[in-house]
Scaffold this motif. Structure first.
Motif, PDB file in Angstrom:
ATOM      1  N   GLY A  95      -5.721  -0.571 -10.265  1.00  0.00           N
ATOM      2  CA  GLY A  95      -6.990  -1.145  -9.859  1.00  0.00           C
ATOM      3  C   GLY A  95      -6.774  -2.179  -8.774  1.00  0.00           C
ATOM      4  N   ALA A  96      -7.862  -2.665  -8.249  1.00  0.00           N
ATOM      5  CA  ALA A  96      -7.792  -3.681  -7.201  1.00  0.00           C
ATOM      6  C   ALA A  96      -7.289  -4.990  -7.796  1.00  0.00           C
ATOM      7  N   PRO A  97      -6.481  -5.755  -7.039  1.00  0.00           N
ATOM      8  CA  PRO A  97      -6.001  -7.042  -7.553  1.00  0.00           C
ATOM      9  C   PRO A  97      -7.162  -8.025  -7.735  1.00  0.00           C
TER      10      PRO A  97
ATOM     11  N   GLU B 198      -7.334 -14.055  -8.816  1.00  0.00           N
ATOM     12  CA  GLU B 198      -6.206 -14.860  -9.275  1.00  0.00           C
ATOM     13  C   GLU B 198      -4.875 -14.281  -8.812  1.00  0.00           C
ATOM     14  N   GLU B 199      -4.771 -12.956  -8.726  1.00  0.00           N
ATOM     15  CA  GLU B 199      -3.527 -12.323  -8.293  1.00  0.00           C
ATOM     16  C   GLU B 199      -3.291 -12.478  -6.793  1.00  0.00           C
TER      17      GLU B 199
ATOM     18  N   ALA C  80      -3.718 -18.150  -3.134  1.00  0.00           N
ATOM     19  CA  ALA C  80      -2.616 -18.873  -2.504  1.00  0.00           C
ATOM     20  C   ALA C  80      -1.733 -19.481  -3.584  1.00  0.00           C
ATOM     21  N   PRO C  81      -0.421 -19.482  -3.385  1.00  0.00           N
ATOM     22  CA  PRO C  81       0.482 -20.075  -4.378  1.00  0.00           C
ATOM     23  C   PRO C  81       0.121 -21.538  -4.634  1.00  0.00           C
ATOM     24  N   GLY C  82       0.210 -21.950  -5.879  1.00  0.00           N
ATOM     25  CA  GLY C  82      -0.038 -23.340  -6.237  1.00  0.00           C
ATOM     26  C   GLY C  82      -1.458 -23.617  -6.688  1.00  0.00           C
ATOM     27  N   ILE C  83      -2.378 -22.669  -6.530  1.00  0.00           N
ATOM     28  CA  ILE C  83      -3.756 -22.886  -6.972  1.00  0.00           C
ATOM     29  C   ILE C  83      -3.891 -22.350  -8.386  1.00  0.00           C
ATOM     30  N   ASP C  84      -4.363 -23.188  -9.292  1.00  0.00           N
ATOM     31  CA  ASP C  84      -4.534 -22.800 -10.680  1.00  0.00           C
ATOM     32  C   ASP C  84      -6.010 -22.538 -10.930  1.00  0.00           C
ATOM     33  N   PHE C  85      -6.400 -21.285 -10.977  1.00  0.00           N
ATOM     34  CA  PHE C  85      -7.804 -20.922 -11.192  1.00  0.00           C
ATOM     35  C   PHE C  85      -8.255 -21.151 -12.615  1.00  0.00           C
ATOM     36  N   SER C  86      -7.329 -21.270 -13.561  1.00  0.00           N
ATOM     37  CA  SER C  86      -7.722 -21.419 -14.958  1.00  0.00           C
ATOM     38  C   SER C  86      -8.398 -22.762 -15.222  1.00  0.00           C
TER      39      SER C  86
END
Length: 68
Positions: free
Chosen positions: A49-51, A54-55, A58-64
């Motif tokens: 499936g499409a990413p 969150e996948e 940008a590195p370092g960003i915490d979406f949670s």
């Protein structure tokens, strides 16, 4: 009483009975059940499936922790 239905083990392909007596059903043995569980745990099974956002973030960003 008719004999139990035989099904193929999803791991090794060996026929095994589909009955309450086979405590590992649909697998033929505990070993095959554990191999399958390990494949799930190591994420060997995937659904294409499409990413997600969150996948691809940008590195370092915490979406949670970001409010939605």
């Amino acid at each position: 009483m008719k004999p139990p239905r035989l099904v193929r083990c999803p791991q090794c392909g060996k026929e095994s009975p589909w009955s309450p007596e086979n405590r590992w059903r649909p697998f033929c043995s505990e070993r095959c059940k554990q191999i399958d569980l390990g494949a799930w745990a190591s994420e060997s099974y995937t659904i294409p499936g499409a990413p997600t956002d969150e996948e691809t973030a940008a590195p370092g960003i915490d979406f949670s922790s970001t409010p939605r």
